[in-house]
Write an enzyme that holds these catalytic residues in place. Structure first.
Site, PDB file in Angstrom:
ATOM      1  N   SER A 127       0.828  -1.205   0.000  1.00  0.00           N
ATOM      2  CA  SER A 127       0.000   0.000   0.000  1.00  0.00           C
ATOM      3  C   SER A 127       0.860   1.251   0.000  1.00  0.00           C
ATOM      4  O   SER A 127       1.973   1.259   0.555  1.00  0.00           O
ATOM      5  CB  SER A 127      -0.902   0.007   1.238  1.00  0.00           C
ATOM      6  OG  SER A 127      -1.534   1.263   1.410  1.00  0.00           O
ATOM      7  N   TYR A 152      -2.343  -0.258   9.937  1.00  0.00           N
ATOM      8  CA  TYR A 152      -2.534  -0.792   8.591  1.00  0.00           C
ATOM      9  C   TYR A 152      -1.242  -0.645   7.784  1.00  0.00           C
ATOM     10  O   TYR A 152      -0.767  -1.598   7.158  1.00  0.00           O
ATOM     11  CB  TYR A 152      -3.681  -0.062   7.894  1.00  0.00           C
ATOM     12  CG  TYR A 152      -3.789  -0.383   6.421  1.00  0.00           C
ATOM     13  CD1 TYR A 152      -4.146  -1.663   5.998  1.00  0.00           C
ATOM     14  CD2 TYR A 152      -3.529   0.585   5.455  1.00  0.00           C
ATOM     15  CE1 TYR A 152      -4.229  -1.964   4.644  1.00  0.00           C
ATOM     16  CE2 TYR A 152      -3.621   0.292   4.105  1.00  0.00           C
ATOM     17  CZ  TYR A 152      -3.974  -0.987   3.703  1.00  0.00           C
ATOM     18  OH  TYR A 152      -4.056  -1.286   2.371  1.00  0.00           O
TER      19      TYR A 152
END
Length: 335
Positions: A127, A152
């Site tokens: 990501s 995350y």
């Protein structure tokens, strides 16, 4: 080619599966169909894939160690695309354990399965969030990413480190793809475009964080899926000239790499909203709010590496992409 795609009922997963099926690959799609967001949307995505003779779906959670080991032993995929993950920056502040279960435990199970059957290439979702507190733009894979600002992001950075270990120890060719704000038809309901469209059509105010002073490298889903599939066919090779005195985070002496995949053209959030308003034919009521914990004010992908490897070049403007999303949204929800 037999390809295992995890997260096949997800936004990116469905589109990637469609491309693989269209070119004749055999696809085993897995998903746990959890209720992080509307399960019926996931089932509708699967319904688009199920008619294909070369597609099979298995409902399974990648965090289930024995089930995953049995799946790999039975199917023996040649290549793997891991798109299953607990997504979302903001949710990671509320439910951190979900990120450890899926993004850490689940990813170990993927790596172990790949090692056990000698997979030719593992492509996995990282990501843009791994860039964390970085401020130098555009974000480059060659930059240090050791300062995440959300769990995350930390879990995705961990995936890259874990993959490198398996590339080094077991010669597993692995590529981590750092996705930059993917949008388009069949998108996730927790993402900005979906939330904005729903609120505007329901005459509710939209929440605009950092008082609208945000920029994102919004990337259309068709461009993303094409990039993933192209890269799948280009496994990394070991670099015997890798400089350990000045190590490049993007590569390795092992068959390992990370690549950005984005539009390489950041857009102001307010411009994005104005484009959506024009497509919907309605003006949004806006509730301006501070920057949320774990979020960053700007993202911008340097896609030089991916372009050099695959010829990847995003072809969809934000105006066209949003128009296609709105057309899908109106049809799917009869809005």
């Amino acid at each position: 080619m037999k390809v295992l795609v995890t997260g096949a009922a997800g936004f990116i997963g469905m589109h990637v599966c469609e491309l693989l099926l269209a070119r004749g690959d055999e696809v085993i799609g897995i998903d746990n169909l959890n209720d992080y967001y509307d399960v019926t949307l996931k089932e509708a995505r699967l319904a688009r894939l199920s008619p294909a003779a070369n597609f099979r779906f298995v409902k399974i959670d990648i965090a289930e160690r024995e089930a995953m080991a049995e799946l790999f032993a039975r199917e023996r995929p040649q290549r793997v695309i891991n798109l299953a993950a607990q997504a979302g920056v903001r949710y990671s502040l509320k439910n951190p354990h979900a990120y450890v279960d899926s993004n850490i435990v689940g990813f170990v199970n993927i790596l172990e399965g790949c090692r056990a059957v000698g997979v030719d290439h593992l492509v996995y979702a990282s990501s843009s969030s791994v860039y964390g507190g970085n401020t130098r733009m555009p974000f480059s894979e060659h930059d240090n990413v050791d300062h995440p600002v959300s769990l995350y992001a930390a879990s995705k950075k961990a995936n890259e480190l874990m993959a490198h270990t398996y590339s080094h120890l077991f010669g597993l060719p692995s590529t981590g793809l750092r996705f930059f704000t993917v949008y388009g038809p069949w998108g996730r309901p927790d993402m900005a475009l979906f939330l904005f469209a729903k609120a505007i059509l329901e005459d509710r105010p939209i929440e605009v964080f950092n008082h609208g002073q945000m920029r994102r490298d919004f990337t259309y889903i068709d461009d993303i899926a094409a990039g993933v599939v192209k890269l799948l066919d280009c496994p990394p090779v070991a670099n015997p000239e890798f400089d350990l005195d000045q190590p490049d985070p993007a590569g390795s002496w092992a068959p390992y790499r990370v690549c950005n995949i984005g539009n390489n053209q950041p857009v102001e959030l307010m411009t994005y909203i104005e484009t959506l308003e024009a497509a919907l034919g309605k003006t949004a009521q806006k509730n301006f709010l501070p920057l949320q914990d774990g979020d960053v004010p700007a993202t911008y992908a340097d896609t030089t590496s991916l372009n050099a490897i695959t010829g990847f070049a995003p072809a969809t403007s934000v105006k066209d992409g949003i128009a296609r999303f709105v057309a899908w949204y109106r049809e799917y929800y009869a809005a």
